[in-house]
Design a protein around this motif. Structure first.
Motif, PDB file in Angstrom:
ATOM      1  N   TRP A 144      21.236  -9.055   3.485  1.00  0.00           N
ATOM      2  CA  TRP A 144      20.322  -9.737   2.563  1.00  0.00           C
ATOM      3  C   TRP A 144      18.935  -9.781   3.164  1.00  0.00           C
ATOM      4  N   SER A 145      17.921  -9.624   2.318  1.00  0.00           N
ATOM      5  CA  SER A 145      16.545  -9.811   2.756  1.00  0.00           C
ATOM      6  C   SER A 145      15.788 -10.577   1.676  1.00  0.00           C
ATOM      7  N   VAL A 146      14.698 -11.192   2.078  1.00  0.00           N
ATOM      8  CA  VAL A 146      13.925 -12.024   1.138  1.00  0.00           C
ATOM      9  C   VAL A 146      13.230 -11.179   0.081  1.00  0.00           C
ATOM     10  N   THR A 147      13.230  -9.874   0.225  1.00  0.00           N
ATOM     11  CA  THR A 147      12.626  -9.012  -0.795  1.00  0.00           C
ATOM     12  C   THR A 147      13.605  -8.661  -1.909  1.00  0.00           C
ATOM     13  N   GLN A 148      14.864  -8.997  -1.730  1.00  0.00           N
ATOM     14  CA  GLN A 148      15.864  -8.632  -2.725  1.00  0.00           C
ATOM     15  C   GLN A 148      15.844  -9.580  -3.920  1.00  0.00           C
ATOM     16  N   ASN A 149      16.099  -9.043  -5.085  1.00  0.00           N
ATOM     17  CA  ASN A 149      16.322  -9.850  -6.281  1.00  0.00           C
ATOM     18  C   ASN A 149      17.308  -9.118  -7.181  1.00  0.00           C
ATOM     19  N   ARG A 187      16.923 -14.739  -8.778  1.00  0.00           N
ATOM     20  CA  ARG A 187      15.823 -15.668  -8.525  1.00  0.00           C
ATOM     21  C   ARG A 187      15.346 -16.333  -9.807  1.00  0.00           C
ATOM     22  N   ALA A 194      19.238 -18.366  -4.387  1.00  0.00           N
ATOM     23  CA  ALA A 194      18.412 -17.376  -3.698  1.00  0.00           C
ATOM     24  C   ALA A 194      17.754 -17.987  -2.476  1.00  0.00           C
ATOM     25  N   ALA A 195      17.327 -19.249  -2.582  1.00  0.00           N
ATOM     26  CA  ALA A 195      16.686 -19.910  -1.444  1.00  0.00           C
ATOM     27  C   ALA A 195      17.653 -20.064  -0.272  1.00  0.00           C
ATOM     28  N   ASP A 198      17.932 -16.651   1.269  1.00  0.00           N
ATOM     29  CA  ASP A 198      16.702 -16.379   2.013  1.00  0.00           C
ATOM     30  C   ASP A 198      16.667 -17.156   3.324  1.00  0.00           C
TER      31      ASP A 198
END
Length: 475
Positions: A144-149, A187, A194-195, A198
């Motif tokens: 997982w990365s914070v750029t994923q949605n 998101r 999602a948070a 992240d």
């Protein structure tokens, strides 16, 4: 909001007479005072947008949104402000069921929008292979990365299995967004989940459990509605805003100038305003802004919409329904309706031995719209027949007698393009739209900060405040 000081009477137009437009008009009236000219212009022949209360079998029932989340403050606060708080009612203790495999199953709980944190809530509902997959998910690496949605459906199918999506997540999200989980961004729909991801949750199981546990101490009902339906809120807002809406008058052009905006109407007329709130569906707002603000106009036109139909049915007094508040239908089932609400079991004010029994059925979603009368003459009668046949099947599974012979009234309400589709990246696109908002113009409606009534009320208040701020000279 401080009141602007101008040498002439302030004129503000609100385009759209739904809950967003009427709330914006009310907040503008509060901020600008009784001297301001606030014009509400609505292209249809009624107010309310996707809120509508009609009489079916002699009872007032809502055939659009039927309830609001009470754990968000905006709707309850507005209702209280308008003096209607004593008429807010909470649901009964009846729980909804899931229809899957030609039978009824308990709604998975605890779960987050249908996403369980362990196998137990969906045991007996989903495939055994997916139960095993769910049970072992915490032990599988999560990339997982914070750029994923991802879409909600893609994430849950990958981590828990496709039957969890079809039989638990789709029924829940479909009732909110009229879209399947595979069409809805994580998101956009479940930002708290999602948070957690992240923030480093090691698995989807852990992230879901964390969100569920964070609300474990919450008490009281989740939903509420008004005795007499949403028409009472719409009437109260119209009166409090002190406006006389212009109905059946379409705005077809929107031109900008140094001192505000010019609206052009379908009847050939025009009018100048100091400020404008566009409280219409995003594609409609986009068409109006294509020339004056092309960057945001194009983004708004591109927002897809989901269509649906509500069939409200009144049954003879004393008709027995299954012991649930309603039924959510899993994806891929043979029932044609996507959900039933047993309104007389869900809402105490609609119960009563001598009163008609109220039921509503929902059809259609993004990518699977219901044909209109041009494509299928008599489709309304067919939808009523389909709803009753499906309802009889549900009753049979619950051990309840068929109800289709006990109908006293019905009403079919179409909602073409009724809701925006909150796909991956939708909120980011709307944030960019807000960042390029032209002066003295603001946007309100369900496309920007959530589709629910509280979210629309909150957004409308912020839109009104933005226009007032633009009209207020800096001191």
């Amino acid at each position: 909001m401080s009141r602007p000081v101008m040498s002439r009477r302030i004129r503000v137009a609100v385009v759209g007479g739904g809950i967003s437009g009427l709330t914006a008009a009310f907040r503008l009236r509060q901020a600008l005072g009784s001297d301001a000219q606030i014009d509400v212009v609505e292209s249809s022949d009624r107010l309310g947008g996707v809120l509508r209360t009609v009489d079916v079998g002699g009872r007032a029932v809502d055939v659009g949104a039927e309830a609001f989340i009470v754990r968000r403050p905006e709707a309850l606060a507005l209702i209280d402000e308008l003096g209607l708080a004593d008429d807010v009612v909470s649901p009964s203790g009846a729980r909804p069921a899931i229809w899957s495999g030609a039978g009824l199953h308990p709604l998975p709980a605890p779960a987050l929008m249908g996403i369980p944190a362990s196998p137990e809530p969906v045991a007996g509902l989903v495939d055994s292979d997916d139960l095993d997959r769910l049970a072992g998910e915490a032990d599988r690496p999560l990339n997982w990365s914070v750029t994923q949605n991802p879409t909600v459906g893609d994430l849950v199918a990958d981590r828990f299995g496709p039957s969890v999506v079809a039989r638990s997540v789709d029924p829940m999200l479909g009732g909110v967004y009229s879209s399947l989980a595979a069409d809805i961004g994580l998101r956009e729909a479940i930002p708290a989940l999602a948070a957690r991801l992240d923030g480093g949750s090691p698995s989807l199981t852990a992230a879901v459990r964390s969100v569920i546990d964070s609300g474990a101490g919450a008490s009281g009902p989740v939903f509420g509605t008004l005795i007499g339906g949403y028409r009472r809120l719409l009437d109260a807002l119209t009166a409090a805003a002190a406006v006389t809406p212009a109905l059946a008058r379409a705005v077809v052009t929107l031109g900008s100038g140094a001192d505000g905006w010019t609206l052009g109407f379908g009847d050939g007329g025009s009018a100048d305003y100091d400020g404008v709130v566009l409280a219409v569906p995003a594609p409609v707002a986009g068409e109006l802004l294509t020339e004056s603000a092309p960057a945001i106009g194009e983004a708004l036109v591109a927002v897809p919409r989901a269509s649906s139909v509500v069939v409200s049915i009144a049954l003879e007094p004393g008709t027995r329904l299954p012991d649930h508040s309603g039924v959510l239908v899993a994806t891929g089932e043979t029932l044609r309706a996507k959900a039933f609400t047993f309104s007389s079991r869900k809402w105490p004010h609609l119960a009563g031995d001598d009163e008609p029994v109220s039921v509503r059925a929902s059809f259609g979603r993004h990518g699977a719209p219901v044909p209109d009368e041009d494509d299928e003459p008599g489709v309304g009668e067919r939808l009523v027949a389909d709803a009753l046949a499906d309802l009889d099947a549900v009753c049979a599974a619950a051990g309840v007698n068929a109800v289709s012979a006990r109908v006293v009234d019905s009403y079919v309400q179409r909602w073409p393009g009724g809701l925006p589709v909150y796909g991956p990246g939708h909120l980011a696109a709307m944030a960019r739209v807000d960042a390029h908002r032209p002066p003295r113009l603001a946007l309100a409606g369900s496309a920007y900060a959530g589709v629910g009534v509280p979210a629309c009320i909150g957004r409308a208040g912020r839109a009104a405040a933005a226009v007032v701020a633009d009209l207020t000279p800096e001191t």
